[in-house]
Structure formats: C-alpha cells, structure tokens
Design an enzyme around this catalytic site. Structure first.
Site, short mmCIF file in Angstrom:
data_model
loop_
_atom_site.label_atom_id
_atom_site.label_comp_id
_atom_site.label_asym_id
_atom_site.label_seq_id
_atom_site.Cartn_x
_atom_site.Cartn_y
_atom_site.Cartn_z
CG LEU A 101 28.73 36.21 33.58
CD1 LEU A 101 27.87 37.42 33.92
CD2 LEU A 101 29.08 36.21 32.09
CG ASP A 102 35.96 35.49 33.20
OD1 ASP A 102 35.76 34.28 33.39
OD2 ASP A 102 36.47 35.97 32.17
CB ILE A 103 36.12 37.61 39.49
CG1 ILE A 103 35.81 38.37 40.77
CG2 ILE A 103 37.49 37.96 38.93
CD1 ILE A 103 36.61 37.94 41.98
#
Ligand code: URA
Length: 230
Positions: A101-103
């Site tokens: 998952l993106d930051i």
C-alpha cells in the site's frame, strides 16, 4: 529440528533465554527433562516450559490496519515501516508485508512469513480482487463505471476489468481491482480525470478488514479468515 528453534517458534524466548531455561531444568520434551537446548525434537513433540505446553507453528498471519505515514516494507532509510507496528511477540517470525500500500494509503495489509501465500495473493494470474474505498476530488459519473469495467491500457501494464461502485456521496466510491500495480487505483482514477484524495483498502479476496482494529493495530488472522485467503 533443534529444541531452541521449536521454543522460539512459539514466541517464547530468545535462544539465550532458552539455554538458561534448559539449564534450570524447567523444559520437558515428551515428559522427560531436556538436557540440551540443541537436542533434536519433531513438530509433534510435546514441549513444556514450567509445565505449560507450547504449540509450535512455522507461519504466522497478521492483519494490520495500516495507518498513513508508514511504508509497506521491512526496512526503509527515510520513513517508518509497517513492520515497526508489529509487536515483539512476533519478532522471531520475520514477517513481511504481502503486497504494497502506498505510504498515504490506509487499511488492510497482511503480514506473514509464508512466501507461498504471498505468491498466491499477489500474482496477477490468480485474480485476487482487492477492494478500496476512495475519495476523489470531483464527482464521479456513469462514464467512469464503464471506463473501469473496460479495463485500461498503461505504458507498463494493462489493468483488467475493474469495478467502480458508486455511493450516495458523489466523491466517495468503492473500487475493485484484480492486480496490485504501483499506484494502480490512483492511476486509474487519473485516467478518468479524478485525483484520489483518500484511499483505504477494505478487503482482499474474501477477507475483510476488521472494523474494530484502530489504525496501527494488528492481530492474528483466525483460521476461518485464513481459509478465505487460501
Ligand atoms: N492503488 C494505489 O494507487 N495505491 C495503493 O496504495 C493501492 C492501490
């Protein structure tokens, strides 16, 4: 396997501590007091420490409600990682995040030390759908549903048919994708002229994020939940 590996596989103690416990004579294997921490035991052996029976398992499966601000990695030079949110009782399992998952993305992330499961869940060939709740900057339209359903060509990959589900709020949608390519949801939304301002993964295949987990909280999957993934 060695007795100390068996015991640390139960999250009980470090190898040094196990040596001490064996020296103290409080470890038994199949009813006999263990003499050496490197003695050979099998997965079926009955191992007790201070009379408490241990239950060995090789793999662990954790559900994390990922908060924003953490990267989906085991190490990073710049940002805190999701593995820093995992309690010390799981340290010896060396878990890693399955998929990314993106930051700034929140929600369901599985961490495990089971490489075979990681392959099952992340291989595009397996078609495991991931469902996201997204907030976008402009109202969605009927044409967006069609564009997602048709799939999309990108320079580096082709997104298979995806589902965009509308809600009563015109800027809040649910999106289901079959792959999990870098920034995929954001890129698909950009393609229909919208910027994602908030993104949260709510399920992977049949497994739903436990709503009672606050961001940053983690727990083991139940057997029933694990079956949904396998
Ligand atoms: N798609 C994205 O754009 N970001 C994520 O974190 C996951 C899917």
């Amino acid at each position: 396997m060695r007795l100390d590996k068996y015991i640390s596989g139960c999250g009980y103690a470090s190898r040094k501590e196990i040596k001490r416990l064996v020296r103290q004579g409080v470890v038994t294997v199949d009813g006999e007091t263990a003499k050496k921490s490197d003695m050979d035991v099998s997965e079926d052996s009955e191992v007790r420490v201070n009379g408490e029976e241990l239950c060995y398992h090789e793999f662990v499966y954790l559900m994390l409600n990922k908060p924003a601000g953490f990267v989906s990695a085991t190490e990073d030079k710049k940002y805190p990682t999701v593995t820093e949110l995992i309690g010390g009782e799981y340290a010896h399992f060396n878990v890693f995040p399955i998929g990314r998952l993106d930051i700034d993305t929140e929600g369901l992330l599985i961490l495990s030390n089971d490489g075979a499961l990681a392959h099952e869940l992340t291989s595009p060939k397996k078609n495991v759908y991931k469902r996201y709740f997204a907030v976008v900057d402009k109202p969605r339209g009927e044409s967006d549903i069609k564009a997602f359903a048709e799939g999309m060509e990108f320079k580096d990959f082709t997104a298979k048919s995806a589902k965009l589900e509308i809600t009563e709020n015109s800027r809040e949608v649910y999106i289901e994708i079959a792959e999990g390519k870098f920034h995929q949801v954001k890129r698909m939304c950009e393609r229909v002229g919208k910027t994602v301002t908030y993104l949260k993964r709510v399920s992977i295949g049949g497994l739903k994020l436990d709503d009672s987990l606050a961001p940053g909280e983690v727990r083991e999957l139940t057997d029933a939940e694990l079956k949904l993934l396998k």
